[in-house]
Each structure stands twice: as structure tokens, then as C-alpha cells.
Design an enzyme around this catalytic site. Sequence first.
Site, PDB file in Angstrom:
ATOM      1  N   TYR A  32      57.831 -43.316 111.736  1.00 52.43           N
ATOM      2  CA  TYR A  32      59.267 -43.346 111.463  1.00 52.43           C
ATOM      3  C   TYR A  32      60.083 -43.447 112.740  1.00 52.43           C
ATOM      4  O   TYR A  32      59.541 -43.305 113.850  1.00 52.43           O
ATOM      5  CB  TYR A  32      59.680 -42.123 110.648  1.00 52.43           C
ATOM      6  N   ARG A  51      59.681 -48.634 120.315  1.00 50.85           N
ATOM      7  CA  ARG A  51      58.748 -47.524 120.074  1.00 50.85           C
ATOM      8  C   ARG A  51      58.091 -47.666 118.702  1.00 50.85           C
ATOM      9  O   ARG A  51      56.910 -47.352 118.540  1.00 50.85           O
ATOM     10  CB  ARG A  51      59.453 -46.169 120.185  1.00 50.85           C
ATOM     11  N   ARG A 100      43.387 -43.721  95.773  1.00 51.08           N
ATOM     12  CA  ARG A 100      43.240 -42.875  96.958  1.00 51.08           C
ATOM     13  C   ARG A 100      41.902 -43.169  97.615  1.00 51.08           C
ATOM     14  O   ARG A 100      40.868 -43.180  96.943  1.00 51.08           O
ATOM     15  CB  ARG A 100      43.317 -41.392  96.575  1.00 51.08           C
ATOM     16  N   LEU A 206      56.158 -36.848 122.474  1.00 52.06           N
ATOM     17  CA  LEU A 206      56.796 -38.090 122.052  1.00 52.06           C
ATOM     18  C   LEU A 206      57.608 -38.637 123.232  1.00 52.06           C
ATOM     19  O   LEU A 206      58.278 -37.878 123.933  1.00 52.06           O
ATOM     20  CB  LEU A 206      57.723 -37.836 120.859  1.00 52.06           C
TER      21      LEU A 206
HETATM   22  N1  PDD Z   1      62.917 -36.448 116.495  1.00 48.00           N
HETATM   23  N2  PDD Z   1      59.956 -35.044 120.382  1.00 48.00           N
HETATM   24  C1  PDD Z   1      59.748 -34.952 119.054  1.00 48.00           C
HETATM   25  C2  PDD Z   1      58.581 -34.188 118.557  1.00 48.00           C
HETATM   26  C3  PDD Z   1      60.649 -35.579 118.158  1.00 48.00           C
HETATM   27  O1  PDD Z   1      60.433 -35.487 116.832  1.00 48.00           O
HETATM   28  C4  PDD Z   1      61.779 -36.272 118.674  1.00 48.00           C
HETATM   29  C5  PDD Z   1      62.759 -36.980 117.782  1.00 48.00           C
HETATM   30  C6  PDD Z   1      61.952 -36.316 120.081  1.00 48.00           C
HETATM   31  C7  PDD Z   1      63.107 -37.052 120.715  1.00 48.00           C
HETATM   32  O2  PDD Z   1      62.962 -38.446 120.600  1.00 48.00           O
HETATM   33  P1  PDD Z   1      64.230 -39.412 120.567  1.00 48.00           P
HETATM   34  O3  PDD Z   1      65.041 -39.102 121.765  1.00 48.00           O
HETATM   35  O4  PDD Z   1      63.648 -40.757 120.598  1.00 48.00           O
HETATM   36  O5  PDD Z   1      64.975 -39.100 119.293  1.00 48.00           O
HETATM   37  C8  PDD Z   1      61.004 -35.712 120.899  1.00 48.00           C
HETATM   38  C9  PDD Z   1      63.791 -37.117 115.542  1.00 48.00           C
HETATM   39  C10 PDD Z   1      65.214 -37.146 115.964  1.00 48.00           C
HETATM   40  C11 PDD Z   1      63.571 -36.503 114.158  1.00 48.00           C
HETATM   41  O6  PDD Z   1      62.408 -36.251 113.864  1.00 48.00           O
HETATM   42  O7  PDD Z   1      64.517 -36.349 113.390  1.00 48.00           O
END
Ligand code: PDD
Length: 286
Positions: A32, A51, A100, A206
Site C-alpha cells: 500500500y 516506492r 486459498r 520503511l
Molecule cells: N505509514 N515507517 C512505517 C512503519 C510507516 O508505516 C510509515 C508510513 C513510515 C513513513 O513513511 P512515509 O513518510 O513514506 O509516509 C515509516 C503510513 C503513513 C500509514 O501506514 O498510514
Amino acid sequence: MRTVYVNGEYLPETEAKVSIFDRAFLMADGVYEVTSVLGGKLIDFDGHARRLARSLAELDMKAPCTEDELLAIHRELVARNEITDGLVYLQVTRGSAGDRDFAFPDPETTEPTLVLFTQNKPGLADNPAAKAGIKVISIEDIRWGRRDIKTVQLLYPSMAKMAAKKAGCDDAWFVEDGKVTEGSSNNAYIVKGGKIITRELSTDILHGITRAAVLRCAKEAQMEVEERSFSIDEAKEADEAFVTSASSFVMPVVEVDGAKVGTGTPGPVAARLREIYLEESLKAAV
Ligand code: PDD
């Protein structure tokens, strides 16, 4: 009533359907992205699209459409739902082979599922939490080893968020081998002696799109950045702490495991970075 997007169609949210055999429903076999919208425009869209392509490639998953088509769908949903400030959620799954099975279905015959929907968040950039700061707890990082892939396996991060709430806090920082990896849904930072410290990129975290943009802004503003891991004790003794994500931008952290960080109020480095990041990303928004 929202209009959402499912596999080529724009539908009222109550009429959108995905198979019960969809691999994301049965196996969490999906990835996602969350892209913010400010002033009706998409923030860091290119970064999120790149990404997504990487997450898909790492999992041998077929891309559902081109980047240009993705941008067109994002824009159409923002327009149809009259979003000024908010988020666009996108999910791609390995689709449904009608049963499945642990083995991946043949990509020649099973198409990926593509779903997008908007979340309306008026005043997203003026979140009062940015003025007050948030409180975090630390929690052991027991997630899988490929956290660089943005998969929908979010049960443990949800449990971490609930543990934070139960402790009267806002969020949780994951800790592995004595060092902070990242927040439950954001990247984590501390500031010490004017230096911005955040964990280096690897499969442990991430690769935040906001992280990349914020570090670029920091370097342009001649702020010193050190990419290395840090401990919870170091965070407690830091001058400032903050997190970054597409939905919170730059969010100050004022308390870690019950200990005040610095003065216990949002610090000047986080405030300045938030200001520069919002200014720069708005200029580049599409
Ligand atoms: N989450 N680390 C994790 C585990 C995340 O789930 C996210 C983003 C980030 C920050 O990534 P970015 O700057 O690309 O949003 C770091 C999103 C916002 C969510 O799960 O809603």
C-alpha cells in the site's frame, strides 16, 4: 458517501467489492501507499509511486497500471470527493485465483487487485498535535525482516498503537537489539547539539518518502544530519525528538517512556523542519 476506485471502476463506497479469496484478505499479500493532499494537490506523488513500484518488484507482484494512470486515478478521486486536505490510500494485492493456496497464483491468469479511496482531513497541516507534541512508549520490534516493503501486514503496528493508547500515550517506537528502528507508522528522529539523528536505511525500516524529503530540506538549510541508530536512553537525553510520515509530516515527540525530551515541549529544529518541509512540498505538489 465517498466515491472509491476498484479495478478500473469509480463506485459509491457501498457498492465496491473485492473477492473473499483475494490474497490480501487471506494472506496479507498486498502492498500500500498513503499520499497526502494539501490544497487539493498531491504531496510527494513521485516518491510514493516509485516506492510502490519497488514494493511490487520485491514481492514479484505485477504492477496494475502505469505511474501516469495511477496519477490520473489519484487526481480523479481527489476531484470527485472534493478533497482539499486529506489522504489517498492505495492498495495493490496479488489478486484472487478463486481459492486459498499458499503458492502464488500464475500472474498470467490472475490480475492484481487495485483499490484506492480518499480520507477527508480538513486542516491536515494545522493538526494541533504539531503544537503540543506527542508522547511515545517503546515496544519490542517483533515484525518480519523486510520492513522496507510497505505491506499490509499491520497487525503488530496496530497492537503497538493500542499499547500506546493504554499507557495514555499517542504512539509507539519499535526497539530491536537496544536500538530504535522506527515508529509504528512513521520514521523516528532525535536532535542532539543541533545534529539531526535518524536510523540509516536498510531492510529494518520503511524508507519513508517524508524522511527523504525532510533530510533533503535539512541539508539544504545547512543543518547537520547523521544517519545512525540510537537507543531509548539516548532519546530521553536528547534536546528534541520527532517523527515523520505522509500523514503527520514532521511531528514533535515530547515524551519517551514517561521521560520528558528536552524541555518537554516541541523544539525549534522540529518546528523549523516542519515549516520548510510543508513549504517545499507544497511548491512541488501535483
Ligand atoms: N505509514 N515507517 C512505517 C512503519 C510507516 O508505516 C510509515 C508510513 C513510515 C513513513 O513513511 P512515509 O513518510 O513514506 O509516509 C515509516 C503510513 C503513513 C500509514 O501506514 O498510514
